[in-house]
Design a protein around this motif. Structure first.
Motif, PDB file in Angstrom:
ATOM      1  N   GLU A 182      17.928  32.676  70.965  1.00  0.00           N
ATOM      2  CA  GLU A 182      17.753  34.126  70.891  1.00  0.00           C
ATOM      3  C   GLU A 182      18.332  34.821  72.112  1.00  0.00           C
ATOM      4  O   GLU A 182      18.803  35.958  72.026  1.00  0.00           O
ATOM      5  CB  GLU A 182      16.268  34.475  70.739  1.00  0.00           C
ATOM      6  N   SER A 183      18.302  34.138  73.269  1.00  0.00           N
ATOM      7  CA  SER A 183      18.818  34.759  74.491  1.00  0.00           C
ATOM      8  C   SER A 183      20.326  34.965  74.443  1.00  0.00           C
ATOM      9  O   SER A 183      20.870  35.781  75.194  1.00  0.00           O
ATOM     10  CB  SER A 183      18.444  33.921  75.720  1.00  0.00           C
ATOM     11  N   ILE A 184      21.026  34.224  73.568  1.00  0.00           N
ATOM     12  CA  ILE A 184      22.481  34.412  73.421  1.00  0.00           C
ATOM     13  C   ILE A 184      22.823  34.978  72.047  1.00  0.00           C
ATOM     14  O   ILE A 184      23.983  34.993  71.632  1.00  0.00           O
ATOM     15  CB  ILE A 184      23.256  33.098  73.657  1.00  0.00           C
ATOM     16  N   ASN A 185      21.776  35.424  71.331  1.00  0.00           N
ATOM     17  CA  ASN A 185      21.962  36.027  70.002  1.00  0.00           C
ATOM     18  C   ASN A 185      22.719  35.112  69.045  1.00  0.00           C
ATOM     19  O   ASN A 185      23.600  35.547  68.298  1.00  0.00           O
ATOM     20  CB  ASN A 185      22.701  37.366  70.121  1.00  0.00           C
ATOM     21  N   TYR A 186      22.373  33.833  69.084  1.00  0.00           N
ATOM     22  CA  TYR A 186      23.021  32.860  68.211  1.00  0.00           C
ATOM     23  C   TYR A 186      22.030  32.388  67.158  1.00  0.00           C
ATOM     24  O   TYR A 186      20.880  32.057  67.464  1.00  0.00           O
ATOM     25  CB  TYR A 186      23.509  31.653  69.019  1.00  0.00           C
ATOM     26  N   THR A 187      22.483  32.366  65.916  1.00  0.00           N
ATOM     27  CA  THR A 187      21.642  31.832  64.850  1.00  0.00           C
ATOM     28  C   THR A 187      22.512  31.392  63.686  1.00  0.00           C
ATOM     29  O   THR A 187      23.600  31.936  63.461  1.00  0.00           O
ATOM     30  CB  THR A 187      20.608  32.879  64.378  1.00  0.00           C
ATOM     31  N   ARG A 238      32.799  31.797  75.381  1.00  0.00           N
ATOM     32  CA  ARG A 238      32.190  30.508  75.721  1.00  0.00           C
ATOM     33  C   ARG A 238      30.945  30.196  74.912  1.00  0.00           C
ATOM     34  O   ARG A 238      30.661  29.040  74.631  1.00  0.00           O
ATOM     35  CB  ARG A 238      31.881  30.471  77.221  1.00  0.00           C
ATOM     36  N   SER A 239      30.171  31.234  74.535  1.00  0.00           N
ATOM     37  CA  SER A 239      28.956  31.010  73.745  1.00  0.00           C
ATOM     38  C   SER A 239      29.238  30.989  72.250  1.00  0.00           C
ATOM     39  O   SER A 239      28.358  30.682  71.456  1.00  0.00           O
ATOM     40  CB  SER A 239      27.921  32.097  74.045  1.00  0.00           C
ATOM     41  N   LEU A 240      30.477  31.310  71.869  1.00  0.00           N
ATOM     42  CA  LEU A 240      30.873  31.388  70.461  1.00  0.00           C
ATOM     43  C   LEU A 240      30.000  32.366  69.679  1.00  0.00           C
ATOM     44  O   LEU A 240      29.756  32.201  68.482  1.00  0.00           O
ATOM     45  CB  LEU A 240      30.824  30.001  69.810  1.00  0.00           C
ATOM     46  N   THR A 241      29.517  33.405  70.382  1.00  0.00           N
ATOM     47  CA  THR A 241      28.719  34.453  69.756  1.00  0.00           C
ATOM     48  C   THR A 241      29.647  35.546  69.236  1.00  0.00           C
ATOM     49  O   THR A 241      30.468  36.081  69.987  1.00  0.00           O
ATOM     50  CB  THR A 241      27.717  35.041  70.772  1.00  0.00           C
ATOM     51  N   ILE A 242      29.505  35.897  67.954  1.00  0.00           N
ATOM     52  CA  ILE A 242      30.459  36.787  67.294  1.00  0.00           C
ATOM     53  C   ILE A 242      30.614  38.122  67.999  1.00  0.00           C
ATOM     54  O   ILE A 242      31.740  38.550  68.307  1.00  0.00           O
ATOM     55  CB  ILE A 242      30.052  37.018  65.817  1.00  0.00           C
ATOM     56  N   TRP A 243      29.491  38.810  68.284  1.00  0.00           N
ATOM     57  CA  TRP A 243      29.620  40.156  68.856  1.00  0.00           C
ATOM     58  C   TRP A 243      30.241  40.115  70.249  1.00  0.00           C
ATOM     59  O   TRP A 243      30.990  41.024  70.640  1.00  0.00           O
ATOM     60  CB  TRP A 243      28.269  40.863  68.874  1.00  0.00           C
ATOM     61  N   MET A 245      32.471  37.915  71.260  1.00  0.00           N
ATOM     62  CA  MET A 245      33.897  37.662  71.093  1.00  0.00           C
ATOM     63  C   MET A 245      34.631  38.927  70.658  1.00  0.00           C
ATOM     64  O   MET A 245      35.756  39.194  71.104  1.00  0.00           O
ATOM     65  CB  MET A 245      34.115  36.528  70.078  1.00  0.00           C
ATOM     66  N   ILE A 246      33.993  39.742  69.805  1.00  0.00           N
ATOM     67  CA  ILE A 246      34.609  40.999  69.365  1.00  0.00           C
ATOM     68  C   ILE A 246      34.786  41.950  70.540  1.00  0.00           C
ATOM     69  O   ILE A 246      35.857  42.549  70.735  1.00  0.00           O
ATOM     70  CB  ILE A 246      33.756  41.660  68.258  1.00  0.00           C
ATOM     71  N   VAL A 247      33.732  42.089  71.354  1.00  0.00           N
ATOM     72  CA  VAL A 247      33.812  42.955  72.540  1.00  0.00           C
ATOM     73  C   VAL A 247      34.878  42.445  73.501  1.00  0.00           C
ATOM     74  O   VAL A 247      35.647  43.229  74.077  1.00  0.00           O
ATOM     75  CB  VAL A 247      32.434  43.040  73.244  1.00  0.00           C
ATOM     76  N   ALA A 248      34.938  41.121  73.687  1.00  0.00           N
ATOM     77  CA  ALA A 248      35.922  40.532  74.596  1.00  0.00           C
ATOM     78  C   ALA A 248      37.347  40.802  74.115  1.00  0.00           C
ATOM     79  O   ALA A 248      38.225  41.162  74.908  1.00  0.00           O
ATOM     80  CB  ALA A 248      35.679  39.032  74.732  1.00  0.00           C
ATOM     81  N   ILE A 249      37.579  40.627  72.825  1.00  0.00           N
ATOM     82  CA  ILE A 249      38.921  40.877  72.274  1.00  0.00           C
ATOM     83  C   ILE A 249      39.333  42.322  72.506  1.00  0.00           C
ATOM     84  O   ILE A 249      40.466  42.606  72.937  1.00  0.00           O
ATOM     85  CB  ILE A 249      38.950  40.536  70.768  1.00  0.00           C
ATOM     86  N   MET A 250      38.406  43.247  72.246  1.00  0.00           N
ATOM     87  CA  MET A 250      38.702  44.667  72.462  1.00  0.00           C
ATOM     88  C   MET A 250      39.017  44.935  73.925  1.00  0.00           C
ATOM     89  O   MET A 250      39.955  45.681  74.266  1.00  0.00           O
ATOM     90  CB  MET A 250      37.519  45.523  72.002  1.00  0.00           C
ATOM     91  N   GLY A 251      38.249  44.310  74.825  1.00  0.00           N
ATOM     92  CA  GLY A 251      38.467  44.503  76.257  1.00  0.00           C
ATOM     93  C   GLY A 251      39.801  43.942  76.713  1.00  0.00           C
ATOM     94  O   GLY A 251      40.539  44.603  77.458  1.00  0.00           O
ATOM     95  N   TYR A 252      40.134  42.734  76.265  1.00  0.00           N
ATOM     96  CA  TYR A 252      41.394  42.115  76.663  1.00  0.00           C
ATOM     97  C   TYR A 252      42.600  42.883  76.096  1.00  0.00           C
ATOM     98  O   TYR A 252      43.623  43.036  76.773  1.00  0.00           O
ATOM     99  CB  TYR A 252      41.442  40.659  76.207  1.00  0.00           C
ATOM    100  N   VAL A 253      42.473  43.376  74.860  1.00  0.00           N
ATOM    101  CA  VAL A 253      43.555  44.146  74.258  1.00  0.00           C
ATOM    102  C   VAL A 253      43.776  45.452  75.029  1.00  0.00           C
ATOM    103  O   VAL A 253      44.913  45.828  75.335  1.00  0.00           O
ATOM    104  CB  VAL A 253      43.260  44.450  72.773  1.00  0.00           C
ATOM    105  N   PHE A 254      42.680  46.141  75.347  1.00  0.00           N
ATOM    106  CA  PHE A 254      42.786  47.390  76.107  1.00  0.00           C
ATOM    107  C   PHE A 254      43.443  47.147  77.458  1.00  0.00           C
ATOM    108  O   PHE A 254      44.332  47.889  77.880  1.00  0.00           O
ATOM    109  CB  PHE A 254      41.404  48.004  76.312  1.00  0.00           C
ATOM    110  N   LEU A 255      42.994  46.088  78.148  1.00  0.00           N
ATOM    111  CA  LEU A 255      43.549  45.768  79.462  1.00  0.00           C
ATOM    112  C   LEU A 255      45.034  45.434  79.356  1.00  0.00           C
ATOM    113  O   LEU A 255      45.843  45.888  80.179  1.00  0.00           O
ATOM    114  CB  LEU A 255      42.783  44.574  80.058  1.00  0.00           C
TER     115      LEU A 255
END
Length: 338
Positions: A182-187, A238-243, A245-255
């Protein structure tokens, strides 16, 4: 010699050997099972603190054990510092520790597995603390004589619905597993099934042993996750958590878009692309350090402080120093190109 108080209400202190100056933990227990501590003293279990000395006096047990330095799993959960690879490692280690305890003759039941009783050392090893509630398993007992444990982690049989057994510890491991995920929002369906089986009301419907639980964890939850691979993935993946990874992709694309569309006057196309690449790499270095890529924070003591304010301030100051250094390098590169 007592040098500091860890928990006065539970009579837990830091003690120092007068000759060697080595630090130990000193506990004064009023509720305990002497034979369990005698067994652990004579046959130390890997993944538990080594007992150095113990003695009874006036109905209390004074216990001297090694001091384990590290961070509690409780703090790691609260600060959302875990990854799926971490959970894999810690759950596997706990199953091994409990397997050693349950294989003793008779088996030792811990009965108080919870995040605050688990330390992750500086070398990332798992240590299970606090055997105050531990007892031997007996097939002849129909119920526990003393109701003991921690609310939320204690199995139903610890509240008078039966006798503690290895399945009692499996129940607590299931709750612990649920809390870490739950602490990494994985299920997923597999993890929910495992948690449900660990925490069944009837102990006979839980896993028959911690080795069976560990095998199921490896096959169902972590079979497709390669720890050596995921630790090299960039922050956000690294946690393979969907949300995340989505935020990371958006951040890397913007950068990337911002860096590679920046204009610098009076430069050739080759010079401009060189400057843009330097800008992108500079910001990526900041991102990787800020989000503790490859656990770089463990090499900087203030960044591992249990005080969140100190930890965040340290990271911010180092980020500023890195930014200043990279900005200076970027100016040099730009001047050289021009």
């Amino acid at each position: 010699m007592t040098v500091a108080t860890i928990n006065e209400s539970h009579k837990v202190y830091l003690a120092m050997h007068t000759e060697t100056k080595k630090i130990f933990v000193k506990k004064i227990l009023s509720v305990y099972n002497l034979s369990v501590y005698e067994n652990l003293y004579q046959k130390p279990i890997p993944g538990t603190p080594k007992i150095v000395l113990y003695y009874e006096e006036d109905g209390e047990l004074t216990l001297i054990e090694e001091y384990v330095q590290g961070t509690s799993l409780e703090d790691l959960i609260k600060d959302s510092k875990l990854s799926l690879a971490d959970i894999k490692k810690y759950m596997s280690a706990l199953c091994d520790i409990m397997g050693s305890l349950h294989s003793l003759n008779p088996p030792v039941i811990h009965r108080d597995i919870k995040p605050s009783n688990i330390i992750i050392t500086d070398s990332l090893e798992v240590v299970l603390l606090d055997f105050n509630a531990a007892k031997y398993f007996s097939k002849d007992e129909t119920s526990d004589t003393v109701l003991i444990g921690t609310h939320g982690y204690a199995a139903p049989e610890q509240y008078g619905f039966g006798s503690s057994s290895p399945q009692t510890d499996i129940y607590a491991l299931g709750i612990l597993f649920k809390e870490m995920l739950e602490s990494i929002n994985y299920t997923d369906k597999a993890s929910l099934r495992i948690i449900e089986k660990c925490t069944m009301m009837n102990p006979k419907e839980r896993y028959s042993s911690v080795s069976e639980l560990k095998q199921d964890l490896q096959n169902e939850i972590f079979g497709s996750v390669n720890n050596k691979f995921t630790r090299f993935l960039p922050p956000g993946f690294r946690s393979l958590t969907i949300w995340k990874m989505i935020v990371a992709i958006m951040g890397y694309v913007f950068l990337g878009v911002w860096c590679f569309t920046s204009e610098v006057k009076n430069t050739t196309p080759l010079q401009l692309i060189s400057i843009r690449i330097c800008m992108f790499l500079s910001f990526m270095i900041l991102v990787f350090f800020t989000f503790n890529y490859l656990d770089v924070h463990k090499y900087i003591k203030p960044c591992r402080s249990k005080n969140m304010a100190i930890r965040l301030l340290s990271i911010a100051l180092i980020d500023f120093a890195i930014f200043s250094m990279l900005f200076t390098i970027l100016l040099i590169v730009e001047t050289f190109c021009l």
